[in-house]
Design an enzyme around this catalytic site. Structure first.
Site, short mmCIF file in Angstrom:
data_model
loop_
_atom_site.label_atom_id
_atom_site.label_comp_id
_atom_site.label_asym_id
_atom_site.label_seq_id
_atom_site.Cartn_x
_atom_site.Cartn_y
_atom_site.Cartn_z
CB THR A 29 64.70 64.71 30.24
OG1 THR A 29 65.11 66.00 29.77
CG2 THR A 29 65.93 63.84 30.43
N GLY A 30 64.04 61.70 29.03
CA GLY A 30 63.83 60.32 29.47
C GLY A 30 63.58 59.36 28.32
CG ASP A 85 59.11 66.03 30.86
OD1 ASP A 85 59.80 65.01 30.65
OD2 ASP A 85 59.52 66.97 31.58
N GLY A 86 57.98 63.09 30.42
CA GLY A 86 57.67 61.86 31.15
C GLY A 86 57.42 62.15 32.62
CB ALA A 87 55.67 61.65 35.23
CE LYS A 98 58.84 66.07 34.55
NZ LYS A 98 59.49 64.93 33.88
N GLY A 101 65.45 61.28 35.74
CA GLY A 101 66.56 61.52 34.81
C GLY A 101 67.43 62.70 35.22
CD GLU A 107 62.32 66.62 33.41
OE1 GLU A 107 62.58 65.71 32.62
OE2 GLU A 107 62.09 66.40 34.61
CE LYS A 125 57.59 55.51 34.44
NZ LYS A 125 58.57 56.53 34.09
C1 5RP Z 1 63.66 63.19 33.99
C2 5RP Z 1 62.27 62.79 34.25
C3 5RP Z 1 61.70 61.74 33.39
O1 5RP Z 1 60.67 62.29 32.62
C4 5RP Z 1 61.17 60.62 34.23
O2 5RP Z 1 62.25 60.13 35.01
C5 5RP Z 1 60.58 59.48 33.39
O3 5RP Z 1 61.59 58.88 32.65
P1 5RP Z 1 61.30 57.64 31.70
O4 5RP Z 1 60.42 58.11 30.60
O5 5RP Z 1 62.67 57.23 31.23
O6 5RP Z 1 60.65 56.56 32.53
O7 5RP Z 1 61.58 63.32 35.09
O8 5RP Z 1 64.12 64.11 34.93
#
Ligand code: 5RP
Length: 231
Positions: A29-30, A85-87, A98, A101, A107, A125
């Site tokens: 997500t993100g 996934d993002g972080a 994490k 979002g 996740e 990051k």
């Molecule tokens: C959602 C998350 C996202 O992966 C994290 O916040 C990174 O978001 P972005 O890619 O928008 O910087 O953990 O719960």
């Protein structure tokens, strides 16, 4: 695929190259994941790639469907090949914060169900110590959340702030829960201990520390390239 013009885009596009036909994918997500999904959708159209995705949020499921990425769920695909996934923060031991979002609980379930976890990030990051640039999200059930907040503050030695919407209402996760974003005066000295301590508190549904889950970090660069770090 057009060339990436931002670090997040670069990371998302690079991650799409990891996907092979037949893979069962966890979809994070993100905003960085959104770039990955665009690139994945393009590969599906251009190359006839056959994949199925398990989304970590309602938002991701909707975006994936709009882009034409086949979506199912963990009940049908309990074991996944790869999660992208993002972080919010990554340290040198591939430990993560994490939940920016609000999707941390799903996740983590999806990451734990996958053979490989690749984390895609833009710039800024990577940190020397977790909790120094980002507050730690902790998902709690609404029942008794004021009591739970006191326990999180005391046991975690932190200041938890309830996450709110623009209207000032508590932010509600896809699971119907609330989130406390927790501030640590000097960052998180011992993420493993903190994770164990916070996880014991009744009412805590999940802690946004992802330990021993990340296999690979793809960091986008300003020049549109991406650097891959393997654990
Ligand atoms: C959602 C998350 C996202 O992966 C994290 O916040 C990174 O978001 P972005 O890619 O928008 O910087 O953990 O719960």
């Amino acid at each position: 695929m057009v060339e990436a013009t931002s670090p997040k885009q670069a990371a998302g596009y690079a991650a799409a190259k990891l996907v092979k036909t037949g893979m069962k994918l966890g979809l994070g997500t993100g905003t960085t994941v959104a770039f990955f999904l665009q690139a994945l959708a393009e590969r599906i159209k251009q190359e006839g790639l056959e994949v199925v995705g398990v989304a970590t949020s309602v938002q991701t499921a909707e975006l994936a469907r709009t882009l034409g990425i086949p979506i199912s769920d963990l009940d049908h695909y309990p074991a996944l090949d790869l999660v992208i996934d993002g972080a919010d923060e990554v340290d040198s031991k591939f430990r993560l914060i994490k939940g920016g979002g609000g999707a941390l609980l799903r996740e983590k379930i999806v990451a734990a169900a996958s053979a490989q976890v690749a984390i895609i990030i833009g710039s800024g990051k990577r940190v020397a110590r977790l909790g120094t640039t980002f507050l730690l999200p902790v998902e709690v059930i609404p029942f008794g959340h004021v009591t739970t907040r006191e326990s999180v503050a005391k046991i975690g030695n932190c200041t938890p702030y309830i996450r709110t919407t623009e209207e000032g209402e508590p932010f509600v996760t896809d699971n119907g829960n609330y989130i406390f974003d927790c501030r640590f005066a000097d960052g998180i000295a011992n993420p493993e201990q903190l994770h164990a301590d916070l996880s014991q508190i009744p009412g805590v549904a999940e802690v946004g520390l992802f330990l021993n889950l990340c296999d690979m970090v793809i960091e986008g660069q300003d020049d549109g390239q991406a650097v891959t770090l393997i654990r």
